[in-house]
Design an enzyme around this catalytic site. Sequence first.
Site, PDB file in Angstrom:
ATOM      1  N   TYR A   1     -11.656  20.946 -30.459  1.00 50.12           N
ATOM      2  CA  TYR A   1     -10.322  21.276 -30.982  1.00 50.12           C
ATOM      3  C   TYR A   1     -10.559  20.785 -32.498  1.00 50.12           C
ATOM      4  O   TYR A   1     -10.583  19.885 -32.967  1.00 50.12           O
ATOM      5  CB  TYR A   1      -9.162  20.514 -30.259  1.00 50.12           C
TER       6      TYR A   1
ATOM      7  N   LYS B   1      -0.765  -9.143 -15.223  1.00 47.20           N
ATOM      8  CA  LYS B   1       0.470  -8.159 -15.210  1.00 47.20           C
ATOM      9  C   LYS B   1      -0.406  -6.681 -15.701  1.00 47.20           C
ATOM     10  O   LYS B   1      -1.562  -6.895 -15.933  1.00 47.20           O
ATOM     11  CB  LYS B   1       1.293  -8.655 -16.594  1.00 47.20           C
TER      12      LYS B   1
END
Length: 360
Positions: free
Chosen positions: A256, A35
Amino acid sequence: MPAAAHIELNITALRHNACRAREFAPEAKLMAVIKANAYGHGLVLVANSLAEFVDAYAVARIDEAVRLRAANVQRRILVLQGFSSLDELKLMQRYQLESVIYTEQQVDILEAANLPGTLTIWLKIETGMNRLGFRPERFVAVLQRLQQCSSVHAEISFMTHFANADDLQDNKTTQQLQLFNETTKNYSGAKSSANSAAIIAWPATRQDWVRPGLMLYGASPMLQQTAQHQGLVPVMSLYARIIAIKQLKKGATVGYGGTWQAAKNTLLAVVSIGYGDGYPRHAKQGTPVLINNQRMPLVGRVSMDMITVDITEHAGIKSGDQVLLWGDGLPVEEVAACADTIPYTLLCGITQRVQIVIKE
Ligand SMILES: *Cc1c(COP(=O)(O)O)cnc(C)c1O
Protein backbone atom coordinates in the site's frame (compact mmCIF):
# COMPACT_ATOMS: atom_id res chain seq x y z
CA MET A 1 2.81 -26.24 14.11
CA PRO A 2 -0.18 -24.31 12.80
CA ALA A 3 0.20 -22.85 9.33
CA ALA A 4 -1.27 -19.48 10.30
CA ALA A 5 0.21 -16.93 12.66
CA HIS A 6 0.63 -18.35 16.12
CA ILE A 7 2.33 -17.65 19.39
CA GLU A 8 4.31 -20.23 21.23
CA LEU A 9 4.27 -19.77 24.99
CA ASN A 10 7.23 -21.15 26.89
CA ILE A 11 5.92 -22.03 30.36
CA THR A 12 9.36 -23.05 31.59
CA ALA A 13 10.60 -19.56 30.74
CA LEU A 14 7.66 -17.98 32.57
CA ARG A 15 8.51 -19.91 35.73
CA HIS A 16 12.19 -19.19 35.31
CA ASN A 17 11.45 -15.45 35.13
CA ALA A 18 9.33 -15.62 38.29
CA CYS A 19 12.26 -17.30 40.04
CA ARG A 20 14.52 -14.60 38.65
CA ALA A 21 12.27 -11.93 40.19
CA ARG A 22 12.60 -13.74 43.50
CA GLU A 23 16.36 -13.80 43.16
CA PHE A 24 16.35 -10.02 42.83
CA ALA A 25 14.12 -9.65 45.90
CA PRO A 26 14.55 -12.76 48.04
CA GLU A 27 13.03 -11.15 51.14
CA ALA A 28 9.88 -9.95 49.43
CA LYS A 29 6.60 -11.60 48.64
CA LEU A 30 5.84 -11.77 44.96
CA MET A 31 2.65 -10.43 43.42
CA ALA A 32 2.55 -11.42 39.74
CA VAL A 33 0.95 -8.70 37.62
CA ILE A 34 -1.27 -10.48 35.09
CA LYS A 35 -3.55 -7.65 33.96
CA ALA A 36 -4.51 -7.25 30.29
CA ASN A 37 -4.79 -10.99 29.71
CA ALA A 38 -1.37 -11.47 31.35
CA TYR A 39 0.21 -9.01 28.92
CA GLY A 40 -1.33 -10.96 26.05
CA HIS A 41 -0.15 -14.38 27.28
CA GLY A 42 -3.49 -15.68 28.61
CA LEU A 43 -4.84 -14.77 32.05
CA VAL A 44 -5.81 -18.19 33.39
CA LEU A 45 -2.96 -20.06 31.73
CA VAL A 46 -0.37 -17.73 33.29
CA ALA A 47 -2.06 -17.75 36.71
CA ASN A 48 -2.17 -21.55 36.79
CA SER A 49 1.37 -21.89 35.47
CA LEU A 50 2.68 -19.62 38.22
CA ALA A 51 0.55 -20.98 41.06
CA GLU A 52 3.46 -22.54 42.93
CA PHE A 53 5.84 -19.71 42.14
CA VAL A 54 4.12 -16.55 43.42
CA ASP A 55 2.28 -15.33 46.53
CA ALA A 56 -0.50 -13.33 44.90
CA TYR A 57 -1.76 -11.92 41.62
CA ALA A 58 -2.60 -8.38 40.56
CA VAL A 59 -5.07 -7.49 37.83
CA ALA A 60 -6.45 -4.12 36.78
CA ARG A 61 -10.19 -4.76 36.79
CA ILE A 62 -12.72 -6.72 38.80
CA ASP A 63 -13.89 -8.85 35.85
CA GLU A 64 -10.34 -10.11 35.33
CA ALA A 65 -10.26 -11.23 38.96
CA VAL A 66 -13.69 -12.87 38.72
CA ARG A 67 -12.48 -14.84 35.70
CA LEU A 68 -9.60 -16.12 37.80
CA ARG A 69 -11.90 -17.18 40.64
CA ALA A 70 -14.23 -18.85 38.11
CA ALA A 71 -11.21 -20.85 36.95
CA ASN A 72 -10.68 -21.92 40.54
CA VAL A 73 -7.60 -19.78 41.21
CA GLN A 74 -7.22 -19.73 44.98
CA ARG A 75 -4.44 -17.28 45.74
CA ARG A 76 -4.80 -13.70 46.87
CA ILE A 77 -5.83 -11.35 44.05
CA LEU A 78 -5.37 -7.59 44.20
CA VAL A 79 -7.53 -5.47 41.88
CA LEU A 80 -5.43 -2.41 41.04
CA GLN A 81 -8.37 -0.20 40.05
CA GLY A 82 -10.55 -1.57 42.84
CA PHE A 83 -14.25 -0.75 43.14
CA SER A 84 -16.11 2.44 42.36
CA SER A 85 -19.63 1.56 43.55
CA LEU A 86 -21.28 -0.35 46.38
CA ASP A 87 -22.24 -3.14 43.98
CA GLU A 88 -18.67 -3.58 42.88
CA LEU A 89 -17.53 -3.56 46.48
CA LYS A 90 -19.99 -6.34 47.32
CA LEU A 91 -18.83 -8.31 44.29
CA MET A 92 -15.23 -7.98 45.40
CA GLN A 93 -16.05 -9.18 48.86
CA ARG A 94 -18.06 -12.10 47.55
CA TYR A 95 -15.10 -13.27 45.46
CA GLN A 96 -12.55 -12.60 48.20
CA LEU A 97 -10.71 -9.99 46.15
CA GLU A 98 -8.47 -7.26 47.54
CA SER A 99 -8.82 -3.65 46.52
CA VAL A 100 -6.50 -0.72 46.06
CA ILE A 101 -8.04 2.37 47.71
CA TYR A 102 -7.10 5.63 45.99
CA THR A 103 -10.03 8.09 46.29
CA GLU A 104 -12.11 9.58 49.11
CA GLN A 105 -15.18 8.35 47.23
CA GLN A 106 -14.09 4.76 47.80
CA VAL A 107 -13.70 5.52 51.51
CA ASP A 108 -17.25 6.94 51.55
CA ILE A 109 -18.56 3.74 49.96
CA LEU A 110 -16.71 1.59 52.49
CA GLU A 111 -18.07 3.62 55.40
CA ALA A 112 -21.63 3.31 54.16
CA ALA A 113 -21.34 -0.40 53.34
CA ASN A 114 -22.42 -2.99 55.81
CA LEU A 115 -20.55 -6.01 54.51
CA PRO A 116 -21.03 -9.46 55.97
CA GLY A 117 -17.24 -9.76 56.23
CA THR A 118 -14.23 -7.55 55.66
CA LEU A 119 -12.35 -6.44 52.60
CA THR A 120 -8.55 -6.49 52.49
CA ILE A 121 -7.27 -3.18 51.20
CA TRP A 122 -4.09 -1.59 49.91
CA LEU A 123 -3.92 2.15 50.48
CA LYS A 124 -2.23 3.81 47.53
CA ILE A 125 -0.09 6.88 48.05
CA GLU A 126 0.57 9.42 45.35
CA THR A 127 4.30 10.10 45.29
CA GLY A 128 4.91 11.51 41.81
CA MET A 129 3.10 9.50 39.17
CA ASN A 130 0.07 11.78 39.51
CA ARG A 131 -2.38 9.16 38.49
CA LEU A 132 -3.96 7.19 41.35
CA GLY A 133 -3.47 7.64 45.08
CA PHE A 134 -3.79 9.94 48.08
CA ARG A 135 -1.30 12.71 48.50
CA PRO A 136 0.89 12.28 51.59
CA GLU A 137 -0.83 15.13 53.45
CA ARG A 138 -4.13 13.21 53.28
CA PHE A 139 -2.62 9.90 54.37
CA VAL A 140 -3.17 9.98 58.14
CA ALA A 141 -6.75 11.24 57.94
CA VAL A 142 -7.74 8.66 55.32
CA LEU A 143 -6.03 5.84 57.17
CA GLN A 144 -7.87 6.76 60.38
CA ARG A 145 -11.20 6.69 58.58
CA LEU A 146 -10.39 3.30 57.07
CA GLN A 147 -9.24 1.85 60.39
CA GLN A 148 -12.64 2.71 61.84
CA CYS A 149 -14.57 1.00 59.04
CA SER A 150 -16.14 -2.27 60.13
CA SER A 151 -15.99 -3.47 56.51
CA VAL A 152 -12.19 -3.09 56.30
CA HIS A 153 -9.80 -5.84 57.33
CA ALA A 154 -7.56 -4.65 60.17
CA GLU A 155 -4.30 -5.23 58.29
CA ILE A 156 -4.02 -2.41 55.79
CA SER A 157 -1.12 -2.50 53.33
CA PHE A 158 0.50 0.47 51.61
CA MET A 159 1.59 0.91 48.03
CA THR A 160 2.85 3.43 45.51
CA HIS A 161 3.88 3.25 41.86
CA PHE A 162 6.99 4.64 40.14
CA ALA A 163 6.90 6.87 37.09
CA ASN A 164 10.50 6.59 35.87
CA ALA A 165 12.04 3.43 37.30
CA ASP A 166 13.15 2.31 33.83
CA ASP A 167 15.61 5.21 33.69
CA LEU A 168 18.73 4.67 35.82
CA GLN A 169 19.83 8.27 35.32
CA ASP A 170 16.66 9.73 36.86
CA ASN A 171 16.58 10.18 40.64
CA LYS A 172 12.80 10.54 40.65
CA THR A 173 12.51 6.93 41.81
CA THR A 174 14.61 7.69 44.89
CA GLN A 175 12.50 10.76 45.64
CA GLN A 176 9.26 8.81 45.27
CA LEU A 177 10.56 6.04 47.52
CA GLN A 178 11.66 8.53 50.19
CA LEU A 179 8.28 10.19 50.19
CA PHE A 180 6.52 6.82 50.41
CA ASN A 181 8.70 5.65 53.30
CA GLU A 182 8.42 8.96 55.13
CA THR A 183 4.64 8.94 54.82
CA THR A 184 4.19 5.37 56.06
CA LYS A 185 7.05 5.18 58.58
CA ASN A 186 4.91 5.16 61.74
CA TYR A 187 2.67 2.34 60.54
CA SER A 188 3.26 -1.38 60.51
CA GLY A 189 1.36 -2.33 57.33
CA ALA A 190 3.10 -4.18 54.51
CA LYS A 191 4.72 -1.92 51.91
CA SER A 192 4.93 -2.39 48.17
CA SER A 193 6.42 -0.12 45.55
CA ALA A 194 8.49 -2.02 42.99
CA ASN A 195 7.42 -2.82 39.43
CA SER A 196 9.79 -4.82 37.19
CA ALA A 197 12.18 -1.96 36.49
CA ALA A 198 12.46 -1.10 40.17
CA ILE A 199 12.98 -4.76 41.14
CA ILE A 200 15.88 -4.97 38.72
CA ALA A 201 17.50 -1.58 39.12
CA TRP A 202 16.55 0.01 42.46
CA PRO A 203 17.33 -2.37 45.34
CA ALA A 204 15.88 -0.12 48.06
CA THR A 205 12.43 -0.44 46.48
CA ARG A 206 12.23 -4.19 47.13
CA GLN A 207 10.06 -3.90 50.20
CA ASP A 208 7.57 -6.40 51.67
CA TRP A 209 5.92 -7.11 48.34
CA VAL A 210 7.20 -6.69 44.77
CA ARG A 211 4.90 -6.40 41.75
CA PRO A 212 6.66 -7.73 38.64
CA GLY A 213 4.82 -7.55 35.33
CA LEU A 214 6.85 -7.29 32.15
CA MET A 215 9.90 -9.15 33.49
CA LEU A 216 7.78 -12.26 34.10
CA TYR A 217 7.19 -12.41 30.37
CA GLY A 218 10.91 -12.18 29.67
CA ALA A 219 11.18 -8.68 28.26
CA SER A 220 13.43 -5.95 29.59
CA PRO A 221 11.74 -3.02 31.30
CA MET A 222 14.98 -1.02 31.26
CA LEU A 223 15.66 1.54 28.57
CA GLN A 224 19.21 0.46 27.75
CA GLN A 225 19.45 -3.14 28.93
CA THR A 226 18.46 -6.37 27.27
CA ALA A 227 16.39 -9.09 28.95
CA GLN A 228 19.20 -11.56 28.36
CA HIS A 229 21.53 -9.31 30.36
CA GLN A 230 19.07 -9.55 33.25
CA GLY A 231 18.78 -13.33 33.02
CA LEU A 232 15.25 -13.24 31.64
CA VAL A 233 13.95 -15.56 28.92
CA PRO A 234 11.20 -14.56 26.47
CA VAL A 235 7.93 -16.41 27.06
CA MET A 236 6.11 -15.47 23.86
CA SER A 237 7.47 -16.21 20.41
CA LEU A 238 5.36 -14.98 17.52
CA TYR A 239 5.55 -17.01 14.31
CA ALA A 240 4.09 -16.92 10.82
CA ARG A 241 4.95 -18.51 7.47
CA ILE A 242 6.10 -17.48 4.05
CA ILE A 243 3.09 -17.88 1.76
CA ALA A 244 4.65 -16.63 -1.48
CA ILE A 245 8.03 -15.67 -2.89
CA LYS A 246 8.35 -13.32 -5.82
CA GLN A 247 10.94 -11.72 -8.07
CA LEU A 248 10.81 -7.94 -8.30
CA LYS A 249 12.47 -5.92 -11.03
CA LYS A 250 14.56 -2.93 -10.03
CA GLY A 251 12.22 0.05 -9.56
CA ALA A 252 9.12 -1.94 -8.53
CA THR A 253 7.26 -0.75 -5.45
CA VAL A 254 5.76 -2.93 -2.74
CA GLY A 255 2.51 -2.74 -0.81
CA TYR A 256 0.00 0.00 0.00
CA GLY A 257 1.21 3.46 -0.88
CA GLY A 258 4.20 1.99 -2.70
CA THR A 259 6.39 3.25 0.14
CA TRP A 260 9.28 0.96 -0.68
CA GLN A 261 10.94 0.71 -4.05
CA ALA A 262 13.39 -1.99 -5.09
CA ALA A 263 16.80 -0.38 -5.68
CA LYS A 264 17.86 -3.51 -7.57
CA ASN A 265 16.32 -6.79 -8.65
CA THR A 266 14.89 -8.22 -5.43
CA LEU A 267 13.60 -11.49 -4.04
CA LEU A 268 10.59 -10.82 -1.83
CA ALA A 269 8.88 -13.08 0.71
CA VAL A 270 5.23 -12.51 1.59
CA VAL A 271 4.61 -13.54 5.20
CA SER A 272 1.24 -14.43 6.74
CA ILE A 273 1.04 -11.87 9.53
CA GLY A 274 -0.18 -8.30 9.81
CA TYR A 275 -1.71 -5.75 12.13
CA GLY A 276 -4.83 -7.92 12.26
CA ASP A 277 -2.72 -10.29 14.34
CA GLY A 278 -1.12 -7.57 16.43
CA TYR A 279 2.04 -7.05 14.42
CA PRO A 280 2.62 -3.27 14.64
CA ARG A 281 1.53 -1.34 11.57
CA HIS A 282 4.16 1.28 12.33
CA ALA A 283 7.08 -1.15 12.09
CA LYS A 284 9.64 0.70 9.98
CA GLN A 285 11.37 -0.45 6.82
CA GLY A 286 14.24 -2.64 8.00
CA THR A 287 12.53 -4.01 11.12
CA PRO A 288 14.18 -7.43 11.51
CA VAL A 289 12.41 -10.76 11.20
CA LEU A 290 14.12 -14.12 11.62
CA ILE A 291 13.99 -16.78 8.89
CA ASN A 292 16.15 -19.90 9.32
CA ASN A 293 17.84 -18.06 12.18
CA GLN A 294 18.94 -15.20 9.95
CA ARG A 295 17.79 -11.62 10.21
CA MET A 296 16.07 -10.13 7.22
CA PRO A 297 14.44 -6.74 6.77
CA LEU A 298 10.78 -5.86 6.56
CA VAL A 299 10.07 -3.73 3.48
CA GLY A 300 6.92 -1.85 2.50
CA ARG A 301 3.93 -1.18 4.72
CA VAL A 302 2.53 -3.70 7.13
CA SER A 303 -0.97 -4.63 5.97
CA MET A 304 -3.77 -6.36 7.87
CA ASP A 305 -2.83 -9.94 7.05
CA MET A 306 0.60 -9.75 5.45
CA ILE A 307 4.05 -8.28 5.57
CA THR A 308 6.80 -8.36 2.97
CA VAL A 309 10.44 -9.20 3.61
CA ASP A 310 13.51 -8.70 1.43
CA ILE A 311 15.25 -12.10 1.19
CA THR A 312 17.54 -11.28 -1.75
CA GLU A 313 20.72 -11.78 0.25
CA HIS A 314 19.75 -15.23 1.53
CA ALA A 315 19.76 -18.42 -0.52
CA GLY A 316 17.57 -21.44 0.07
CA ILE A 317 14.46 -19.83 1.50
CA LYS A 318 11.24 -21.56 0.45
CA SER A 319 7.55 -20.91 0.55
CA GLY A 320 6.23 -22.49 3.76
CA ASP A 321 9.32 -21.61 5.81
CA GLN A 322 8.62 -20.39 9.31
CA VAL A 323 9.24 -16.74 10.22
CA LEU A 324 9.86 -15.47 13.75
CA LEU A 325 8.51 -11.95 14.35
CA TRP A 326 9.70 -11.68 17.98
CA GLY A 327 10.60 -13.89 20.90
CA ASP A 328 13.22 -16.63 21.11
CA GLY A 329 16.17 -15.16 19.19
CA LEU A 330 14.67 -11.76 18.38
CA PRO A 331 13.87 -9.55 21.41
CA VAL A 332 10.40 -7.98 21.41
CA GLU A 333 12.06 -4.83 22.81
CA GLU A 334 14.02 -4.48 19.57
CA VAL A 335 10.93 -4.87 17.39
CA ALA A 336 9.09 -2.39 19.63
CA ALA A 337 11.84 0.18 19.15
CA CYS A 338 11.55 -0.27 15.36
CA ALA A 339 7.83 0.57 15.67
CA ASP A 340 8.34 3.54 18.02
CA THR A 341 6.60 1.75 20.84
CA ILE A 342 7.34 -0.34 23.93
CA PRO A 343 7.32 -4.12 24.37
CA TYR A 344 4.20 -3.88 26.57
CA THR A 345 1.99 -2.77 23.68
CA LEU A 346 3.23 -5.48 21.32
CA LEU A 347 2.66 -8.28 23.84
CA CYS A 348 -0.78 -6.96 24.87
CA GLY A 349 -1.78 -6.40 21.26
CA ILE A 350 -1.85 -10.00 20.05
CA THR A 351 -5.35 -10.52 18.68
CA GLN A 352 -7.94 -13.27 19.05
CA ARG A 353 -7.25 -14.98 15.75
CA VAL A 354 -3.66 -15.81 16.65
CA GLN A 355 -3.43 -19.44 17.69
CA ILE A 356 -1.67 -20.42 20.90
CA VAL A 357 0.77 -23.29 21.21
CA ILE A 358 1.92 -24.17 24.72
CA LYS A 359 5.44 -25.38 25.26
CA GLU A 360 6.18 -26.86 28.69
C1 LIG B 1 1.21 -2.72 35.64
C2 LIG B 1 1.65 -2.46 37.05
C3 LIG B 1 2.78 -3.10 37.60
C4 LIG B 1 3.72 -3.95 36.77
O1 LIG B 1 4.52 -3.11 35.96
P1 LIG B 1 5.70 -3.71 35.05
O2 LIG B 1 6.40 -2.52 34.54
O3 LIG B 1 5.05 -4.50 33.97
O4 LIG B 1 6.52 -4.57 35.95
C5 LIG B 1 3.05 -2.91 38.93
N1 LIG B 1 2.25 -2.10 39.69
C6 LIG B 1 1.18 -1.47 39.20
C7 LIG B 1 0.37 -0.60 40.08
C8 LIG B 1 0.85 -1.61 37.86
O5 LIG B 1 -0.21 -0.95 37.37
